[in-house]
Design a protein around this motif. Sequence first.
Motif, PDB file in Angstrom:
ATOM      1  N   ARG A  49       0.846  -1.197   0.000  1.00  0.00           N
ATOM      2  CA  ARG A  49       0.000   0.000   0.000  1.00  0.00           C
ATOM      3  C   ARG A  49       0.877   1.240   0.000  1.00  0.00           C
ATOM      4  NH1 ARG A  49      -3.815  -0.559   5.095  1.00  0.00           N
ATOM      5  NH2 ARG A  49      -1.924  -1.518   5.908  1.00  0.00           N
ATOM      6  N   THR A  50       0.311   2.331  -0.504  1.00  0.00           N
ATOM      7  CA  THR A  50       0.985   3.620  -0.428  1.00  0.00           C
ATOM      8  C   THR A  50       0.813   4.166   0.991  1.00  0.00           C
ATOM      9  OG1 THR A  50      -0.976   4.907  -1.019  1.00  0.00           O
ATOM     10  CG2 THR A  50       0.420   4.122  -2.852  1.00  0.00           C
ATOM     11  N   LEU A  51       1.599   5.179   1.324  1.00  0.00           N
ATOM     12  CA  LEU A  51       1.434   5.813   2.641  1.00  0.00           C
ATOM     13  C   LEU A  51       0.040   6.408   2.794  1.00  0.00           C
ATOM     14  CD1 LEU A  51       4.896   7.515   3.190  1.00  0.00           C
ATOM     15  CD2 LEU A  51       3.921   5.608   4.473  1.00  0.00           C
ATOM     16  N   ASP A  52      -0.493   7.009   1.729  1.00  0.00           N
ATOM     17  CA  ASP A  52      -1.847   7.570   1.785  1.00  0.00           C
ATOM     18  C   ASP A  52      -2.885   6.484   2.050  1.00  0.00           C
ATOM     19  OD1 ASP A  52      -0.950  10.159   1.371  1.00  0.00           O
ATOM     20  OD2 ASP A  52      -1.376  10.132  -0.789  1.00  0.00           O
ATOM     21  N   GLU A  53      -2.734   5.330   1.401  1.00  0.00           N
ATOM     22  CA  GLU A  53      -3.678   4.227   1.616  1.00  0.00           C
ATOM     23  C   GLU A  53      -3.591   3.694   3.034  1.00  0.00           C
ATOM     24  OE1 GLU A  53      -3.776   2.567  -2.984  1.00  0.00           O
ATOM     25  OE2 GLU A  53      -2.327   1.739  -1.563  1.00  0.00           O
ATOM     26  N   ILE A  54      -2.378   3.596   3.554  1.00  0.00           N
ATOM     27  CA  ILE A  54      -2.189   3.127   4.933  1.00  0.00           C
ATOM     28  C   ILE A  54      -2.827   4.111   5.909  1.00  0.00           C
ATOM     29  CG2 ILE A  54      -0.463   2.701   6.740  1.00  0.00           C
ATOM     30  CD1 ILE A  54       1.391   1.702   4.395  1.00  0.00           C
ATOM     31  N   ALA A  55      -2.591   5.397   5.698  1.00  0.00           N
ATOM     32  CA  ALA A  55      -3.131   6.420   6.598  1.00  0.00           C
ATOM     33  C   ALA A  55      -4.655   6.482   6.541  1.00  0.00           C
ATOM     34  CB  ALA A  55      -2.542   7.786   6.247  1.00  0.00           C
ATOM     35  N   ALA A  56      -5.232   6.241   5.376  1.00  0.00           N
ATOM     36  CA  ALA A  56      -6.678   6.348   5.203  1.00  0.00           C
ATOM     37  C   ALA A  56      -7.428   5.112   5.691  1.00  0.00           C
ATOM     38  CB  ALA A  56      -6.997   6.588   3.727  1.00  0.00           C
ATOM     39  N   ALA A  62     -16.057   0.770   3.774  1.00  0.00           N
ATOM     40  CA  ALA A  62     -15.817  -0.596   3.295  1.00  0.00           C
ATOM     41  C   ALA A  62     -15.565  -0.589   1.790  1.00  0.00           C
ATOM     42  CB  ALA A  62     -17.005  -1.492   3.643  1.00  0.00           C
ATOM     43  N   ALA A  63     -16.275   0.256   1.053  1.00  0.00           N
ATOM     44  CA  ALA A  63     -16.078   0.338  -0.404  1.00  0.00           C
ATOM     45  C   ALA A  63     -14.680   0.838  -0.739  1.00  0.00           C
ATOM     46  CB  ALA A  63     -17.138   1.248  -1.031  1.00  0.00           C
ATOM     47  N   ARG A  64     -14.206   1.839  -0.020  1.00  0.00           N
ATOM     48  CA  ARG A  64     -12.856   2.362  -0.264  1.00  0.00           C
ATOM     49  C   ARG A  64     -11.809   1.312   0.090  1.00  0.00           C
ATOM     50  NH1 ARG A  64      -9.027   3.987  -2.897  1.00  0.00           N
ATOM     51  NH2 ARG A  64      -7.448   5.266  -1.924  1.00  0.00           N
ATOM     52  N   LYS A  65     -12.027   0.578   1.180  1.00  0.00           N
ATOM     53  CA  LYS A  65     -11.090  -0.485   1.556  1.00  0.00           C
ATOM     54  C   LYS A  65     -11.030  -1.554   0.471  1.00  0.00           C
ATOM     55  CE  LYS A  65     -11.430   0.184   6.531  1.00  0.00           C
ATOM     56  NZ  LYS A  65     -11.890  -0.364   7.803  1.00  0.00           N
ATOM     57  N   ARG A  66     -12.176  -1.913  -0.098  1.00  0.00           N
ATOM     58  CA  ARG A  66     -12.169  -2.895  -1.186  1.00  0.00           C
ATOM     59  C   ARG A  66     -11.425  -2.354  -2.396  1.00  0.00           C
ATOM     60  NH1 ARG A  66     -17.007  -4.022   1.194  1.00  0.00           N
ATOM     61  NH2 ARG A  66     -18.221  -2.588  -0.085  1.00  0.00           N
ATOM     62  N   ALA A  67     -11.542  -1.055  -2.670  1.00  0.00           N
ATOM     63  CA  ALA A  67     -10.803  -0.443  -3.783  1.00  0.00           C
ATOM     64  C   ALA A  67      -9.295  -0.498  -3.525  1.00  0.00           C
ATOM     65  CB  ALA A  67     -11.266   1.001  -3.993  1.00  0.00           C
ATOM     66  N   ILE A  68      -8.887  -0.231  -2.289  1.00  0.00           N
ATOM     67  CA  ILE A  68      -7.471  -0.309  -1.930  1.00  0.00           C
ATOM     68  C   ILE A  68      -6.980  -1.747  -2.096  1.00  0.00           C
ATOM     69  CG2 ILE A  68      -5.822  -0.158  -0.004  1.00  0.00           C
ATOM     70  CD1 ILE A  68      -7.512   2.266   1.017  1.00  0.00           C
ATOM     71  N   LEU A  69      -7.771  -2.720  -1.644  1.00  0.00           N
ATOM     72  CA  LEU A  69      -7.380  -4.121  -1.782  1.00  0.00           C
ATOM     73  C   LEU A  69      -7.266  -4.522  -3.251  1.00  0.00           C
ATOM     74  CD1 LEU A  69      -9.473  -5.750   1.084  1.00  0.00           C
ATOM     75  CD2 LEU A  69      -7.008  -5.328   1.041  1.00  0.00           C
TER      76      LEU A  69
END
Length: 83
Positions: A49-56, A62-69
């Motif tokens: 993950r990027t630092l932004d993804e980790i921080a967020a 849940a939808a954003r987490k699925r997008a990150i995954l």
Amino acid sequence: MDAGQARCAAHDPTDGREICEVRESEPTSPCTGICTINPVRDLCRGCLRTLDEIAAWSSASAARKRAILAEVARRQSESVRSI
């Protein structure tokens, strides 16, 4: 509760039927505990993950987490193809 599982918590006062809501489970963090940022790719070596993804992550929907995954999965497949 599993993704897409219904939870019934009340009864409709007009006809007595159960009122149910469908809830999706929260995606699990991809953190592996190997928390080191690759300075070339700007990604965590453990979870990709990027630092932004980790921080967020903690406040993401849940939808954003699925997008990150999905992005993590894409990065993993790119890493495998580049070997």
